[in-house]
Design an enzyme around this catalytic site. Structure first.
Site, mmCIF file in Angstrom:
data_model
loop_
_atom_site.group_PDB
_atom_site.id
_atom_site.type_symbol
_atom_site.label_atom_id
_atom_site.label_comp_id
_atom_site.label_asym_id
_atom_site.label_seq_id
_atom_site.Cartn_x
_atom_site.Cartn_y
_atom_site.Cartn_z
ATOM 1 N N ALA A 103 -10.960 49.878 -55.180
ATOM 2 C CA ALA A 103 -10.519 50.753 -56.329
ATOM 3 C C ALA A 103 -8.862 50.326 -56.688
ATOM 4 O O ALA A 103 -9.085 50.789 -58.602
ATOM 5 C CB ALA A 103 -9.912 52.074 -55.644
ATOM 6 N N ARG B 164 -9.063 58.015 -65.959
ATOM 7 C CA ARG B 164 -9.456 56.627 -65.005
ATOM 8 C C ARG B 164 -9.834 56.494 -64.067
ATOM 9 O O ARG B 164 -10.813 56.292 -63.246
ATOM 10 C CB ARG B 164 -8.986 55.379 -65.341
ATOM 11 C CG ARG B 164 -8.816 54.261 -65.501
ATOM 12 C CD ARG B 164 -8.767 53.908 -63.708
ATOM 13 N NE ARG B 164 -7.442 54.948 -63.794
ATOM 14 C CZ ARG B 164 -6.310 54.802 -62.031
ATOM 15 N NH1 ARG B 164 -7.555 55.556 -61.113
ATOM 16 N NH2 ARG B 164 -5.405 54.888 -61.927
ATOM 17 N N SER B 165 -9.549 58.049 -62.956
ATOM 18 C CA SER B 165 -9.027 58.089 -62.226
ATOM 19 C C SER B 165 -11.211 58.697 -61.965
ATOM 20 O O SER B 165 -11.312 58.400 -60.490
ATOM 21 C CB SER B 165 -8.555 59.484 -61.397
ATOM 22 O OG SER B 165 -7.060 58.804 -61.075
ATOM 23 N N GLU C 96 -4.116 55.858 -53.329
ATOM 24 C CA GLU C 96 -4.525 54.795 -52.834
ATOM 25 C C GLU C 96 -3.202 53.850 -52.166
ATOM 26 O O GLU C 96 -4.062 52.141 -52.650
ATOM 27 C CB GLU C 96 -5.465 54.207 -53.904
ATOM 28 C CG GLU C 96 -6.657 54.856 -53.935
ATOM 29 C CD GLU C 96 -7.337 54.486 -55.415
ATOM 30 O OE1 GLU C 96 -8.085 53.232 -55.144
ATOM 31 O OE2 GLU C 96 -7.679 55.292 -55.970
ATOM 32 N N TRP D 258 -7.434 66.035 -51.137
ATOM 33 C CA TRP D 258 -6.776 65.319 -52.366
ATOM 34 C C TRP D 258 -7.694 64.829 -52.864
ATOM 35 O O TRP D 258 -7.675 63.247 -52.920
ATOM 36 C CB TRP D 258 -5.716 64.096 -51.979
ATOM 37 C CG TRP D 258 -4.449 65.170 -51.016
ATOM 38 C CD1 TRP D 258 -3.696 64.666 -50.197
ATOM 39 C CD2 TRP D 258 -3.792 66.496 -51.742
ATOM 40 N NE1 TRP D 258 -2.830 65.853 -49.194
ATOM 41 C CE2 TRP D 258 -2.563 66.561 -50.896
ATOM 42 C CE3 TRP D 258 -3.714 66.880 -53.129
ATOM 43 C CZ2 TRP D 258 -1.924 67.361 -51.064
ATOM 44 C CZ3 TRP D 258 -3.168 67.992 -53.432
ATOM 45 C CH2 TRP D 258 -2.645 68.553 -52.438
ATOM 46 N N GLY E 50 13.878 61.896 -76.323
ATOM 47 C CA GLY E 50 15.140 62.763 -76.000
ATOM 48 C C GLY E 50 14.367 64.075 -75.948
ATOM 49 O O GLY E 50 12.851 64.604 -74.972
ATOM 50 N N GLY E 51 14.550 65.659 -76.467
ATOM 51 C CA GLY E 51 14.369 67.114 -76.526
ATOM 52 C C GLY E 51 12.181 66.664 -76.630
ATOM 53 O O GLY E 51 11.452 67.165 -76.001
ATOM 54 N N GLU F 239 -7.071 62.748 -45.126
ATOM 55 C CA GLU F 239 -6.783 64.308 -44.142
ATOM 56 C C GLU F 239 -5.729 65.229 -44.893
ATOM 57 O O GLU F 239 -4.967 64.359 -44.728
ATOM 58 C CB GLU F 239 -7.538 64.130 -43.354
ATOM 59 C CG GLU F 239 -9.066 63.617 -42.289
ATOM 60 C CD GLU F 239 -8.989 63.700 -41.464
ATOM 61 O OE1 GLU F 239 -10.026 63.147 -41.322
ATOM 62 O OE2 GLU F 239 -7.990 63.632 -40.503
#
Length: 390
Positions: A248, A96-97, A369, A168, A345-346, A139
């Site tokens: 966004a 989606r990004s 964002e 980023w 669980g696991g 930044e």
């Protein structure tokens, strides 16, 4: 999973979808299930993504910048774009990004603040996924306080010379064009930095635990000469990039409902088939309490998204309302994924099931964002009339 999705719609929200909305949602859901879901485990585990290939496929599907008008964009309703974000993020937040940074940050910035020449040059190719864009605001030392950015642009004749670092940045190393925000003597301005401009380098961020199926980069600008024709003529002041972020965030409000729904649907299926003490996990009161709490919370996030969609379609949405959505929905989706993991669980800590992958992705969505704390203060300011950011 289809049966689980039907059972999770306790309020019959699907009944309110128009035929066009349902067709759009089902088309994107089929693409997500056929093309994305079979591969997401491998992409996440390996920390790779065929982003350029996927961008063209998303472009062919018509979802890149779909809510924008003209220049190869569909001009769809904002609520329809929201439905698409939910279906894509039901597979993975990183996917989606890719879509939302392309359409709601890079393309939106050009569409809202660019010249006609810039729109004609970039938007059709970006809508088709043939060109990829990124958005350079954050930044290394300037995240929640973008007004403290250090990237500078200095006039030199008819050009600008840019120096600084952005961090980023989703799609950064893939981008054909980067929308870069820089401080000038006249205030913050936006520039279109093209990939081959001398002095412009990109490098990917590695060793990520979250959003592994996404390209995250650092942009380095070392005396990059950018012509005046590449400055966004209407991108003046910090209000411009913040407007892009509001755009966004709307997609995030919807997208995270998809991640939470997918995690809960997988958990509901698991709880119905996993037997302990002679009966399915779903038959225990404590498990049913967890499932009921999560299902109600999920529908509340969906109701919030729907309301914001109504407001945006009507042209009445305000930034604090988008902050409300991100504040409420991301934290709720993250809590759902964490609780869902407890039922598995696991098994829940492996990538065989999507719940912990969604959870670690949402840890990043919780921050990017606009951090949860920033949106808390936006709402606090709206309620009290007092800014408490400093």
């Amino acid at each position: 999973m289809t049966d689980a999705l039907d059972r999770l719609d306790l309020l019959d929200l699907d009944d309110d979808l128009s035929d066009d909305d349902r067709l759009l949602r089902d088309t994107v859901r089929k693409f997500a299930n056929d093309r994305l879901r079979p591969n997401i485990r491998e992409w996440f585990e390996e920390g790779t993504l065929p982003a350029r290939e996927l961008a063209q496929e998303f472009g062919a599907l018509g979802v890149l910048g779909m809510h924008l008008e003209g220049y190869g964009c569909q001009g769809a309703l904002a609520s329809q774009y929201g439905l698409v974000c939910a279906e894509i993020e039901a597979v993975d937040s990183g996917l989606r990004s890719l879509v939302s940074v392309q359409g709601s940050l890079a393309m939106y910035a050009i569409h809202a603040y660019g010249s006609e020449e810039q729109k004609q040059r970039w938007l059709p190719g970006m809508a088709a996924g043939e060109l990829i864009g990124c958005f350079g605001l954050t930044e290394p030392d300037s995240g929640s306080d973008p007004g403290s950015m250090r990237t500078r642009a200095v006039r030199d004749g008819s050009d600008w010379v840019l120096n600084g670092t952005k961090m980023w940045i989703t799609n950064g190393s893939l981008s054909d064009v980067a929308v870069v925000w820089a401080r000038t003597d006249e205030g913050v301005r936006g520039f279109l930095v093209e990939k081959d401009m001398p002095g412009f380098t990109r490098q990917d961020v590695h060793h990520k635990i979250s959003l592994r199926a996404s390209v995250t980069s650092e942009l380095i600008l070392d005396d990059v000469r950018v012509p005046e024709a590449n400055r966004l003529p209407e991108g003046n002041g910090l209000k411009a990039p913040l407007g892009c972020l509001t755009e966004a965030r709307f997609g995030i409000v919807w997208g995270v409902t998809g991640a939470a729904r997918d995690a809960l649907g997988a958990t509901l299926d698991y709880a119905g088939s996993r037997t302990q003490f002679g009966k399915p996990l779903a038959g225990f009161q404590l498990t049913q309490k967890k499932l009921a709490d999560m299902a109600v919370s999920l529908q509340q996030t969906q109701l919030t998204a729907r309301r914001l969609g109504e407001l945006k379609d009507a042209g009445r949405i305000q930034p604090h309302q988008v902050s409300f959505g991100k504040f409420a929905n991301v934290s709720a989706a993250l809590a759902i994924c964490r609780e869902a993991r407890s039922i598995l669980g696991g098994s829940g800590i492996t990538t065989e099931y999507p719940v912990l992958r969604h959870a670690v992705n949402l840890e990043t969505v919780y921050t990017y964002e606009g951090t949860h704390e920033v949106h808390t203060l936006v709402l606090g300011s709206k309620l009290t009339g007092i800014d408490a950011f400093r």
